[in-house]
Design a protein around this motif. Structure first.
Motif, mmCIF file in Angstrom:
data_model
loop_
_atom_site.group_PDB
_atom_site.id
_atom_site.type_symbol
_atom_site.label_atom_id
_atom_site.label_comp_id
_atom_site.label_asym_id
_atom_site.label_seq_id
_atom_site.Cartn_x
_atom_site.Cartn_y
_atom_site.Cartn_z
ATOM 1 N N ALA A 242 -119.716 -1.768 -18.215
ATOM 2 C CA ALA A 242 -118.931 -1.546 -16.841
ATOM 3 C C ALA A 242 -119.628 -1.027 -15.716
ATOM 4 O O ALA A 242 -119.675 -1.298 -14.466
ATOM 5 C CB ALA A 242 -117.508 -1.428 -16.955
ATOM 6 N N HIS A 243 -120.363 0.228 -16.360
ATOM 7 C CA HIS A 243 -120.925 1.389 -15.305
ATOM 8 C C HIS A 243 -122.123 1.001 -14.790
ATOM 9 O O HIS A 243 -122.425 0.470 -13.680
ATOM 10 C CB HIS A 243 -121.127 2.728 -16.346
ATOM 11 C CG HIS A 243 -119.621 3.359 -16.880
ATOM 12 N ND1 HIS A 243 -119.132 4.344 -17.299
ATOM 13 C CD2 HIS A 243 -118.515 3.583 -16.157
ATOM 14 C CE1 HIS A 243 -118.109 4.187 -17.831
ATOM 15 N NE2 HIS A 243 -118.226 4.120 -16.763
ATOM 16 N N GLU A 246 -121.219 -2.345 -12.145
ATOM 17 C CA GLU A 246 -120.926 -1.698 -10.945
ATOM 18 C C GLU A 246 -121.411 -0.383 -10.148
ATOM 19 O O GLU A 246 -121.115 -0.150 -8.483
ATOM 20 C CB GLU A 246 -119.648 -0.925 -11.920
ATOM 21 C CG GLU A 246 -118.444 -0.109 -10.867
ATOM 22 C CD GLU A 246 -117.023 0.558 -10.708
ATOM 23 O OE1 GLU A 246 -117.202 1.020 -10.182
ATOM 24 O OE2 GLU A 246 -116.822 0.956 -12.125
ATOM 25 N N ALA A 247 -122.516 -0.434 -10.653
ATOM 26 C CA ALA A 247 -123.496 -0.204 -9.452
ATOM 27 C C ALA A 247 -124.046 -0.455 -9.146
ATOM 28 O O ALA A 247 -124.418 -0.261 -8.248
ATOM 29 C CB ALA A 247 -124.532 1.085 -11.037
ATOM 30 N N ALA A 248 -124.576 -1.389 -9.863
ATOM 31 C CA ALA A 248 -124.886 -2.564 -9.312
ATOM 32 C C ALA A 248 -124.725 -3.307 -7.975
ATOM 33 O O ALA A 248 -125.513 -3.764 -7.124
ATOM 34 C CB ALA A 248 -125.888 -3.610 -10.111
ATOM 35 N N SER A 286 -122.685 -11.060 -4.007
ATOM 36 C CA SER A 286 -121.121 -11.702 -3.694
ATOM 37 C C SER A 286 -121.343 -12.190 -5.079
ATOM 38 O O SER A 286 -120.646 -12.113 -6.487
ATOM 39 C CB SER A 286 -121.028 -12.434 -3.367
ATOM 40 O OG SER A 286 -120.337 -13.371 -3.419
ATOM 41 N N PHE A 287 -122.504 -12.700 -5.664
ATOM 42 C CA PHE A 287 -122.508 -13.440 -7.018
ATOM 43 C C PHE A 287 -123.118 -12.534 -8.156
ATOM 44 O O PHE A 287 -122.287 -12.786 -9.163
ATOM 45 C CB PHE A 287 -124.075 -14.486 -7.144
ATOM 46 C CG PHE A 287 -124.992 -14.875 -8.383
ATOM 47 C CD1 PHE A 287 -123.571 -16.218 -8.418
ATOM 48 C CD2 PHE A 287 -124.710 -14.521 -8.950
ATOM 49 C CE1 PHE A 287 -123.831 -16.948 -10.219
ATOM 50 C CE2 PHE A 287 -125.401 -14.439 -10.386
ATOM 51 C CZ PHE A 287 -124.563 -16.306 -10.619
ATOM 52 N N GLY A 292 -120.494 -10.239 -12.691
ATOM 53 C CA GLY A 292 -120.140 -9.096 -13.992
ATOM 54 C C GLY A 292 -118.720 -8.726 -14.428
ATOM 55 O O GLY A 292 -118.937 -8.746 -15.250
ATOM 56 N N ILE A 293 -118.383 -9.401 -13.191
ATOM 57 C CA ILE A 293 -116.801 -9.459 -14.151
ATOM 58 C C ILE A 293 -116.222 -10.865 -14.776
ATOM 59 O O ILE A 293 -115.540 -9.720 -15.829
ATOM 60 C CB ILE A 293 -115.852 -10.092 -12.509
ATOM 61 C CG1 ILE A 293 -115.976 -8.417 -11.562
ATOM 62 C CG2 ILE A 293 -113.847 -10.280 -13.293
ATOM 63 C CD1 ILE A 293 -115.092 -8.300 -10.190
#
Length: 328
Positions: A242-243, A246-248, A286-287, A292-293
């Protein structure tokens, strides 16, 4: 399911050695569809708003939005059918309309968006545009494409949040805000690239301003959604990936495009390359964000603590929590 589908390091509670939830089988085709539909839908909505303000200045943006919309509807449908494994499933989804089902409602939104965009594109054909009835019909269809495009850009968040996956369900409003702001940013960035390529710098700058504002909103929405997931006890279940993800996301869809637009504005428009890089970063981000989600949802489904944590009464809406308290 087998015991091997649990994380190798898992030593806590489980259902007889199995994850409590089925792992979602979504892959890059689904995240690609969500990203493309969001970009195309937002582009149509923004182009329609632009033509309401200044028809002549945004004539090129309208043309590009129709092209983006047609490409997005065709590509998105192809990706969706490929994920469903057989075209008949897509057809069967159109047989019944269930307003309470985000998936059923979303299929009709996508279909309406494709049809409205195709009719709106008729207005871009010079020979047909001279006919008043065709021009009028194309204008009405553009409004329909804008409305259905707004739905196409956001309904996937409602679809994911309505599932039992803890990562998606823990922050339904935050997820909606993430998807909507990202769609607006990517749609505005795509239109801005088209305006720059056509030499229409004034409208390009206006669209880049919209993209920058949406990017700032996306950063805020991502932080709020992350706080909701942490409060529900879901974020720590996917802490490592997740980290990094989220950073990317915040770098590609946040810091990089905002810096590029700011540099071009600070130099009085003498750094258009920086703005172009910012627009490309928003489209790529956007992709990256959606993929990632999806991947974090897959990891959360394999972690019993994520599902058990979200199922606690404290995570229920206020009304449901009071009803549950009355039964205990």
């Amino acid at each position: 399911m087998t015991r091997r589908e649990l994380p190798d390091t898992w030593r806590g509670e489980s259902y007889y050695g199995q994850p409590p939830l089925k792992n979602p089988q979504w892959d890059w085709k689904v995240s690609g569809y969500i990203a493309i539909a969001g970009l195309a839908g937002a582009a149509q909505a923004l182009a329609w708003i632009g033509t309401r303000r200044d028809r002549d200045a945004f004539r090129g943006a309208r043309r590009n939005a129709n092209l983006i919309g047609l490409t997005g509807a065709a590509t998105g449908s192809a990706l969706l059918i490929a994920d469903l494994k057989t075209p008949r499933r897509f057809y069967n989804m159109l047989r019944i309309l269930r307003p309470t089902s985000p998936m059923s409602f979303g299929t009709y939104i996508l279909g309406a968006f494709g049809v409205a965009t195709a009719v709106s594109a008729l207005g871009d054909i010079s020979a047909l545009r001279r006919r008043r009835a065709v021009a009028r019909l194309a204008d009405i269809a553009q409004a329909g494409a804008a409305i259905s495009g707004a739905g196409a850009a956001t309904y996937t968040a409602a679809l994911m949040a309505a599932t039992s996956n803890p990562y998606y369900a823990a922050a339904p409003r935050g997820l909606g805000a993430q998807f909507s702001t990202s769609s607006v940013a990517a749609g505005a960035a795509a239109l801005a690239l088209g305006e720059r390529a056509g030499g229409r710098d004034k409208s390009a700058k206006q669209l880049e301003e919209v993209a920058a504002i949406a990017a700032v909103g996306h950063v805020g929405a991502s932080l709020v959604a992350g706080r909701s997931r942490r409060a529900a006890g879901v974020e720590r279940a996917v802490a490592g990936s997740a980290h990094k993800s989220e950073a990317a996301d915040l770098l590609i869809a946040g810091a990089l495009p905002i810096a590029g637009y700011a540099l071009n504005r600070a130099t009085g428009g003498r750094a258009p390359a920086a703005a172009v890089v910012g627009s490309l970063a928003l489209i790529a981000g956007s992709f990256v964000m959606r993929h990632g989600i999806l991947n974090k949802g897959k990891k959360a489904a394999r972690r019993p603590d994520a599902a058990f944590g979200l199922a606690q009464p404290r995570n229920l809406p206020g009304t449901d929590r009071r009803r549950l308290g009355g039964r205990l």
